[in-house]
Design a protein around this motif. Structure first.
Motif, mmCIF file in Angstrom:
data_model
loop_
_atom_site.group_PDB
_atom_site.id
_atom_site.type_symbol
_atom_site.label_atom_id
_atom_site.label_comp_id
_atom_site.label_asym_id
_atom_site.label_seq_id
_atom_site.Cartn_x
_atom_site.Cartn_y
_atom_site.Cartn_z
ATOM 1 N N ALA A 75 0.815 -1.214 0.000
ATOM 2 C CA ALA A 75 0.000 0.000 0.000
ATOM 3 C C ALA A 75 0.847 1.262 0.000
ATOM 4 C CB ALA A 75 -0.943 0.001 1.209
ATOM 5 N N ASP A 76 1.989 1.230 0.679
ATOM 6 C CA ASP A 76 2.878 2.389 0.731
ATOM 7 C C ASP A 76 4.127 2.206 -0.124
ATOM 8 O OD1 ASP A 76 1.484 4.141 2.592
ATOM 9 O OD2 ASP A 76 1.922 2.626 4.111
ATOM 10 N N PRO A 80 1.402 4.839 -6.632
ATOM 11 C CA PRO A 80 -0.058 4.903 -6.495
ATOM 12 C C PRO A 80 -0.816 4.835 -7.819
ATOM 13 C CG PRO A 80 0.985 6.519 -5.067
ATOM 14 C CD PRO A 80 2.063 5.945 -5.922
ATOM 15 N N ALA A 83 -0.890 1.291 -9.183
ATOM 16 C CA ALA A 83 -1.750 0.427 -8.387
ATOM 17 C C ALA A 83 -3.225 0.749 -8.611
ATOM 18 C CB ALA A 83 -1.403 0.575 -6.904
ATOM 19 N N MET A 84 -3.554 2.043 -8.686
ATOM 20 C CA MET A 84 -4.947 2.442 -8.884
ATOM 21 C C MET A 84 -5.446 2.071 -10.279
ATOM 22 S SD MET A 84 -6.370 3.731 -6.200
ATOM 23 C CE MET A 84 -7.798 4.464 -7.000
ATOM 24 N N LEU A 121 -5.312 -4.747 -1.184
ATOM 25 C CA LEU A 121 -4.433 -3.593 -1.373
ATOM 26 C C LEU A 121 -5.195 -2.310 -1.655
ATOM 27 C CD1 LEU A 121 -1.477 -4.929 -3.565
ATOM 28 C CD2 LEU A 121 -1.330 -3.945 -1.279
ATOM 29 N N VAL A 125 -4.046 1.684 -0.751
ATOM 30 C CA VAL A 125 -3.556 2.529 -1.850
ATOM 31 C C VAL A 125 -4.438 3.768 -2.000
ATOM 32 C CG1 VAL A 125 -3.194 2.655 -4.339
ATOM 33 C CG2 VAL A 125 -2.506 0.603 -3.083
ATOM 34 N N ARG A 126 -5.752 3.559 -2.032
ATOM 35 C CA ARG A 126 -6.683 4.667 -2.282
ATOM 36 C C ARG A 126 -6.646 5.692 -1.155
ATOM 37 N NH1 ARG A 126 -10.668 1.771 -3.104
ATOM 38 N NH2 ARG A 126 -10.601 1.838 -5.383
ATOM 39 N N LEU A 129 -3.327 7.515 -0.744
ATOM 40 C CA LEU A 129 -3.180 8.562 -1.755
ATOM 41 C C LEU A 129 -4.038 9.768 -1.408
ATOM 42 C CD1 LEU A 129 -2.074 9.580 -4.438
ATOM 43 C CD2 LEU A 129 -3.885 8.299 -5.611
ATOM 44 N N PRO A 197 6.424 5.895 -4.543
ATOM 45 C CA PRO A 197 5.843 5.261 -3.349
ATOM 46 C C PRO A 197 6.120 6.096 -2.106
ATOM 47 C CG PRO A 197 7.055 3.662 -4.679
ATOM 48 C CD PRO A 197 7.367 5.017 -5.249
ATOM 49 N N GLY A 335 -0.893 4.965 4.603
ATOM 50 C CA GLY A 335 -1.509 4.038 3.664
ATOM 51 C C GLY A 335 -1.678 2.657 4.273
#
Length: 398
Positions: A75-76, A80, A83-84, A121, A125-126, A129, A197, A335
């Motif tokens: 996640a961190d 981002p 991943a998104m 995840l 991530v969301r 961010l 990241p 995150g």
């Protein structure tokens, strides 16, 4: 340049990258609601089992406990934007597989397991961010807008999904869901900028365990996590039975529940002063469960829909608890901390759906709703008592 603190909803949408993140998340949420209703209906028609229907809608959340213990360090540690973009693409592929004719029930749940692992995840991530895009003291206002969007997307998604299932078929509705996931990926790829990241190093199981242990080591954070996860999950168990409680009215019941969540998020996120907001967590959690006690008497549909809406106002408690969680967490772990909240919450929702489905299998959906509401109320009161009895603890920097 550090992010600015938003002064209101209008200012949020002028903040760079907030709008594309918002739109991508809206498409993702709509896809989940449309696809979840279609899959729950398809499994109920195929098996006739309230348990399997409930687990098919909320069971993928159970896989998030594996993701939270194995994958959450990503996640961190992942870019981002990548991943998104990649997460909704994976969801689109899984949803398209679920639409295949003749897919055995065991294969359906294998796909859902894979989907749940990928989803573990997503929250980290969301929300990590979002916390990066906005100043830290603007997170609650921003998250309240996302929760409001989630309510609107769920209202629209369940209503649209109900129409599509009735007019076409569950499988066509699942393909519609896959198309919405593709839209979410496209918006993220085109609208978000490339960011490094938040934390150096590669994602790994060891890093996930190490950070989980660090976050869990402080009693104040533990209590926040338990309040975020358990009462919420037990009440989602009530919602997971809407399809088996009244298959023809499941869409309106889900839509009214989403409307109530929208009202709760607007009230808590925008209208309630901060000093009052901090004291509302327990009353809101009690409100979340209490209306479902009435379902034991099989209320008529208008009353049942109203009760579902009133209960879901209580989901606003999560905003209060997330604000406290962010106050207790260093920025570089935001995150991961939010991902642990999201994965744990969704896991407990899967547990709640499984428990509710099991009780419904042995008794009835209405009885199971009442049992889950009683359990949620008891857990909320027990955690509130534990918090009052605990001696004040100074949280050391993580």
């Amino acid at each position: 340049m550090p992010p600015l603190t938003p002064r209101g909803y209008r200012h949020l949408f002028r903040t760079p990258e907030f709008t594309p993140l918002f739109l991508s998340s809206a498409a993702h949420t709509a896809a989940q609601t449309v696809g979840g209703l279609a899959l729950g209906t398809l499994v109920l028609r195929t098996t006739g089992s309230p348990l399997l229907s409930a687990v098919s809608m909320f069971g993928p959340s159970l896989a998030q406990v594996l993701g939270a213990t194995l994958l959450l360090s990503g996640a961190d540690r992942l870019p981002p934007r990548a991943a998104m973009t990649g997460l909704p693409l994976a969801f689109a592929a899984c949803t398209a597989l679920l639409a295949l004719p003749g897919l055995p029930v065991t294969a359906v749940f294998a796909v859902l397991l894979a989907q749940g692992l990928v989803a573990s995840l997503g929250g980290g991530v969301r929300w990590g961010l979002l916390n990066e895009i906005l100043a830290k003291d603007g997170y609650l206002l921003g998250r309240s807008v996302f929760n409001m969007m989630s309510g609107i997307a769920q209202i629209t998604g369940y209503a649209t999904g109900g129409v599509l299932v009735a007019a076409l078929s569950p499988r066509v509705t699942l393909l519609t869901s896959a198309a919405l996931y593709l839209t979410a990926a496209l918006v993220a790829r085109l609208g978000l900028t490339r960011r490094p990241p938040r934390t150096a190093g590669r994602p790994s199981v060891a890093a996930t365990w190490r950070t989980n242990a660090l976050l869990w080591s402080a009693r104040p954070r533990r209590l926040v996590y338990l309040n975020l996860w358990i009462p919420n999950g037990l009440v989602v168990g009530c919602e997971s039975l809407f399809v088996s409680y009244d298959p023809d009215a499941a869409g309106p019941l889900f839509a009214c529940a989403a409307l109530g969540m929208l009202v709760g998020d607007v009230t808590v996120g925008r209208l309630v002063p901060p000093g009052v907001r901090a004291r509302l967590a327990v009353p809101l959690l009690l409100l979340l469960a209490a209306p479902y006690l009435v379902f034991f008497g099989h209320p008529p549909l208008p009353l049942a829909a109203a009760l579902a809406a009133v209960a879901s106002v209580g989901f606003g408690a999560s905003l209060v608890q997330q604000e406290r969680l962010m106050a207790l967490t260093p920025d570089e772990l935001s995150g991961h901390a939010l991902g642990l909240h999201s994965a744990g919450m969704l896991t407990m929702q899967g547990v709640g759906a499984s428990l509710a489905g099991s009780v419904a299998q042995l008794t009835s959906p209405a009885t199971a709703m009442t049992v889950m509401a009683v359990a949620s109320t008891g857990v909320t009161l027990a955690l509130a008592t534990a918090a009052r009895r605990a001696a004040p603890e100074r949280l050391q920097p993580a």
